[in-house]
Design a protein around this motif. Structure first.
Motif, PDB file in Angstrom:
ATOM      1  N   PHE A  98       0.829  -1.208   0.000  1.00  0.00           N
ATOM      2  CA  PHE A  98       0.000   0.000   0.000  1.00  0.00           C
ATOM      3  C   PHE A  98       0.863   1.258   0.000  1.00  0.00           C
ATOM      4  CE2 PHE A  98      -1.858   3.413   2.571  1.00  0.00           C
ATOM      5  CZ  PHE A  98      -2.982   3.717   1.818  1.00  0.00           C
ATOM      6  N   THR A  99       1.951   1.243   0.788  1.00  0.00           N
ATOM      7  CA  THR A  99       2.831   2.407   0.855  1.00  0.00           C
ATOM      8  C   THR A  99       3.438   2.710  -0.509  1.00  0.00           C
ATOM      9  OG1 THR A  99       3.361   2.084   3.199  1.00  0.00           O
ATOM     10  CG2 THR A  99       4.942   3.316   1.879  1.00  0.00           C
ATOM     11  N   CYS A 100       3.942   1.684  -1.184  1.00  0.00           N
ATOM     12  CA  CYS A 100       4.539   1.900  -2.510  1.00  0.00           C
ATOM     13  C   CYS A 100       3.500   2.383  -3.516  1.00  0.00           C
ATOM     14  CB  CYS A 100       5.190   0.607  -3.004  1.00  0.00           C
ATOM     15  SG  CYS A 100       6.622   0.101  -2.039  1.00  0.00           S
ATOM     16  N   ALA A 101       2.309   1.802  -3.484  1.00  0.00           N
ATOM     17  CA  ALA A 101       1.266   2.219  -4.422  1.00  0.00           C
ATOM     18  C   ALA A 101       0.804   3.643  -4.123  1.00  0.00           C
ATOM     19  CB  ALA A 101       0.081   1.248  -4.355  1.00  0.00           C
ATOM     20  N   LEU A 102       0.649   3.972  -2.853  1.00  0.00           N
ATOM     21  CA  LEU A 102       0.210   5.315  -2.494  1.00  0.00           C
ATOM     22  C   LEU A 102       1.261   6.347  -2.884  1.00  0.00           C
ATOM     23  CD1 LEU A 102      -1.807   7.213  -1.151  1.00  0.00           C
ATOM     24  CD2 LEU A 102      -0.679   6.752   1.045  1.00  0.00           C
ATOM     25  N   ALA A 103       2.541   6.024  -2.674  1.00  0.00           N
ATOM     26  CA  ALA A 103       3.602   6.960  -3.063  1.00  0.00           C
ATOM     27  C   ALA A 103       3.546   7.241  -4.558  1.00  0.00           C
ATOM     28  CB  ALA A 103       4.967   6.395  -2.670  1.00  0.00           C
ATOM     29  N   THR A 104       3.338   6.202  -5.363  1.00  0.00           N
ATOM     30  CA  THR A 104       3.253   6.392  -6.810  1.00  0.00           C
ATOM     31  C   THR A 104       2.022   7.203  -7.186  1.00  0.00           C
ATOM     32  OG1 THR A 104       4.372   4.280  -7.137  1.00  0.00           O
ATOM     33  CG2 THR A 104       3.194   5.183  -9.018  1.00  0.00           C
ATOM     34  N   ALA A 105       0.891   6.911  -6.550  1.00  0.00           N
ATOM     35  CA  ALA A 105      -0.331   7.658  -6.839  1.00  0.00           C
ATOM     36  C   ALA A 105      -0.189   9.131  -6.436  1.00  0.00           C
ATOM     37  CB  ALA A 105      -1.519   7.027  -6.108  1.00  0.00           C
ATOM     38  N   LEU A 106       0.524   9.392  -5.346  1.00  0.00           N
ATOM     39  CA  LEU A 106       0.753  10.776  -4.924  1.00  0.00           C
ATOM     40  C   LEU A 106       1.631  11.522  -5.921  1.00  0.00           C
ATOM     41  CD1 LEU A 106       1.284  10.251  -1.086  1.00  0.00           C
ATOM     42  CD2 LEU A 106      -0.584  11.545  -2.151  1.00  0.00           C
ATOM     43  N   PRO A 131      -8.261   7.492  -4.440  1.00  0.00           N
ATOM     44  CA  PRO A 131      -9.160   6.709  -5.304  1.00  0.00           C
ATOM     45  C   PRO A 131      -8.429   5.912  -6.389  1.00  0.00           C
ATOM     46  CG  PRO A 131      -9.974   8.950  -4.998  1.00  0.00           C
ATOM     47  CD  PRO A 131      -8.595   8.928  -4.458  1.00  0.00           C
ATOM     48  N   ARG A 132      -7.239   6.351  -6.784  1.00  0.00           N
ATOM     49  CA  ARG A 132      -6.516   5.665  -7.853  1.00  0.00           C
ATOM     50  C   ARG A 132      -5.432   4.737  -7.332  1.00  0.00           C
ATOM     51  NH1 ARG A 132      -6.160  10.265 -12.679  1.00  0.00           N
ATOM     52  NH2 ARG A 132      -8.426  10.463 -12.889  1.00  0.00           N
ATOM     53  N   THR A 133      -5.253   4.685  -6.024  1.00  0.00           N
ATOM     54  CA  THR A 133      -4.227   3.812  -5.457  1.00  0.00           C
ATOM     55  C   THR A 133      -4.473   2.337  -5.777  1.00  0.00           C
ATOM     56  OG1 THR A 133      -3.762   5.400  -3.688  1.00  0.00           O
ATOM     57  CG2 THR A 133      -3.070   3.131  -3.319  1.00  0.00           C
ATOM     58  N   ALA A 181       3.842   2.131 -16.242  1.00  0.00           N
ATOM     59  CA  ALA A 181       2.447   1.721 -16.040  1.00  0.00           C
ATOM     60  C   ALA A 181       1.856   2.258 -14.740  1.00  0.00           C
ATOM     61  CB  ALA A 181       2.340   0.196 -16.098  1.00  0.00           C
ATOM     62  N   PRO A 182       2.554   2.170 -13.584  1.00  0.00           N
ATOM     63  CA  PRO A 182       1.956   2.719 -12.363  1.00  0.00           C
ATOM     64  C   PRO A 182       1.669   4.216 -12.458  1.00  0.00           C
ATOM     65  CG  PRO A 182       3.760   1.236 -11.821  1.00  0.00           C
ATOM     66  CD  PRO A 182       3.820   1.458 -13.295  1.00  0.00           C
ATOM     67  N   THR A 183       2.583   4.970 -13.068  1.00  0.00           N
ATOM     68  CA  THR A 183       2.339   6.405 -13.228  1.00  0.00           C
ATOM     69  C   THR A 183       1.149   6.654 -14.145  1.00  0.00           C
ATOM     70  OG1 THR A 183       4.688   6.873 -12.915  1.00  0.00           O
ATOM     71  CG2 THR A 183       3.367   8.591 -13.907  1.00  0.00           C
ATOM     72  N   ALA A 184       1.045   5.889 -15.224  1.00  0.00           N
ATOM     73  CA  ALA A 184      -0.096   6.043 -16.126  1.00  0.00           C
ATOM     74  C   ALA A 184      -1.402   5.710 -15.418  1.00  0.00           C
ATOM     75  CB  ALA A 184       0.090   5.154 -17.357  1.00  0.00           C
ATOM     76  N   ALA A 185      -1.382   4.679 -14.575  1.00  0.00           N
ATOM     77  CA  ALA A 185      -2.596   4.327 -13.832  1.00  0.00           C
ATOM     78  C   ALA A 185      -2.983   5.439 -12.873  1.00  0.00           C
ATOM     79  CB  ALA A 185      -2.369   3.019 -13.062  1.00  0.00           C
ATOM     80  N   GLY A 186      -1.991   6.054 -12.218  1.00  0.00           N
ATOM     81  CA  GLY A 186      -2.296   7.116 -11.271  1.00  0.00           C
ATOM     82  C   GLY A 186      -2.663   8.422 -11.941  1.00  0.00           C
ATOM     83  N   TYR A 187      -2.006   8.768 -13.038  1.00  0.00           N
ATOM     84  CA  TYR A 187      -2.250  10.053 -13.696  1.00  0.00           C
ATOM     85  C   TYR A 187      -3.529  10.031 -14.520  1.00  0.00           C
ATOM     86  CZ  TYR A 187      -1.050  14.384 -16.164  1.00  0.00           C
ATOM     87  OH  TYR A 187      -1.053  15.658 -16.666  1.00  0.00           O
ATOM     88  N   GLU A 188      -3.761   8.933 -15.229  1.00  0.00           N
ATOM     89  CA  GLU A 188      -4.891   8.868 -16.157  1.00  0.00           C
ATOM     90  C   GLU A 188      -6.057   8.043 -15.617  1.00  0.00           C
ATOM     91  OE1 GLU A 188      -3.576   7.718 -20.071  1.00  0.00           O
ATOM     92  OE2 GLU A 188      -1.617   8.649 -19.775  1.00  0.00           O
ATOM     93  N   GLY A 189      -5.861   7.374 -14.473  1.00  0.00           N
ATOM     94  CA  GLY A 189      -6.938   6.555 -13.919  1.00  0.00           C
ATOM     95  C   GLY A 189      -7.211   5.304 -14.712  1.00  0.00           C
TER      96      GLY A 189
END
Length: 282
Positions: A98-106, A131-133, A181-189
């Motif tokens: 969760f920490t790694c995913a949240l950091a990327t989403a932030l 919401p995108r984490t 991919a993680p950045t694209a998921a967080g930036y573009e949903g």
């Protein structure tokens, strides 16, 4: 509107691209990416860490509750310590994921304000990122599975480690292909699978460039985390959990911006209409 050439340095030069935020609105060079990452840390680092701490606090409360329940269950003479171990370790692993995913989403939520030079708050970043984490986490896990899954299957089957040698180049290639991919998921949903496809499209033609920026950042993060753990023990490990997950995502996020500038004319779109950011798949 036509851009005017200017007389600078003894000659006529094309107009400079605007720089409202941490990077100029043009294709980014290595200095732009490194300088932009450092500028983003200097300008937004406190609010970024604050948002990450708030999210970790909420997740930590859930982990503590699960560990407390496991501790109570372990008091039973029948179960002994097994229940405690079975609950605590998965809870700790989920907290790390969760920490790694949240950091990327932030970082993904911070990219637009950072590029445009806009102010943000820690609660605002957290509201945008939470919401995108789950999608970011899904993209991270799928990218890891694609890169490391075949090797893990070989080891699980009990085959000799030498069998992994032919798989190593494939794993490295896939890891870089899906690095954005993680950045694209967080930036573009985007959903996880769509985020992997999006990363592959953006990395196409720039594999070595992507590798050159993501690999050193990951290596630095692993080395810094190990050093903090060795030198400071538990406090260092806790500091690493707060500070380090976000660092590799900053260069990756700016590289994502660079690829969209080069392939999709994102700079022109932002300069013309800062409140609109079209996503152009392809």
């Amino acid at each position: 509107m036509a851009q005017q050439w200017t007389h600078r340095g003894g000659g006529w030069l094309p107009p400079e691209r605007p720089r409202p935020g941490v990077v100029p609105l043009r294709p980014l060079g290595p200095g732009d990416i490194l300088g932009g990452a450092l500028a983003a840390l200097g300008r937004y680092g406190g609010r970024l860490c604050g948002a990450l701490l708030l999210g970790q606090l909420a997740a930590g409360l859930l982990v503590t509750a699960a560990a407390g329940a496991a501790a109570l269950a372990s008091l039973s003479p029948r179960s002994g310590n097994r229940v405690f171990v079975w609950v605590l370790f998965p809870a700790a692993a989920l907290f790390l994921l969760f920490t790694c995913a949240l950091a990327t989403a932030l970082i993904a939520a911070l990219l637009r304000p950072a590029v445009l030079g806009r102010a943000v708050t820690a609660p605002g970043l957290l509201r945008a990122a939470l919401p995108r984490t789950p999608k970011v986490l899904g993209a991270q896990l799928l990218a890891l599975l694609a890169a490391a899954g075949p090797g893990a299957a070989v080891l699980a089957a009990g085959l000799p480690p030498l069998v992994l040698l032919p798989l190593a180049p494939v794993a490295l290639w896939l890891g870089v292909q899906f690095a954005l991919a993680p950045t694209a998921a967080g930036y573009e949903g985007l959903a996880p699978v769509a985020a992997l496809r999006r990363s592959a499209r953006l990395v196409r033609g720039a594999w070595w460039r992507t590798f050159g920026w993501t690999a050193p950042a990951v290596a630095f993060t692993v080395g810094a985390g190990y050093a903090l753990l060795v030198w400071s023990g538990l406090p260092g490990a806790l500091s690493a959990l707060v500070l380090l997950p976000a660092f590799p995502q900053l260069p990756a996020g700016l590289l994502y911006v660079d690829r969209r500038i080069r392939r999709e004319h994102l700079a022109e779109a932002l300069a013309a209409d800062p409140d609109r950011d079209p996503v152009i798949p392809g």
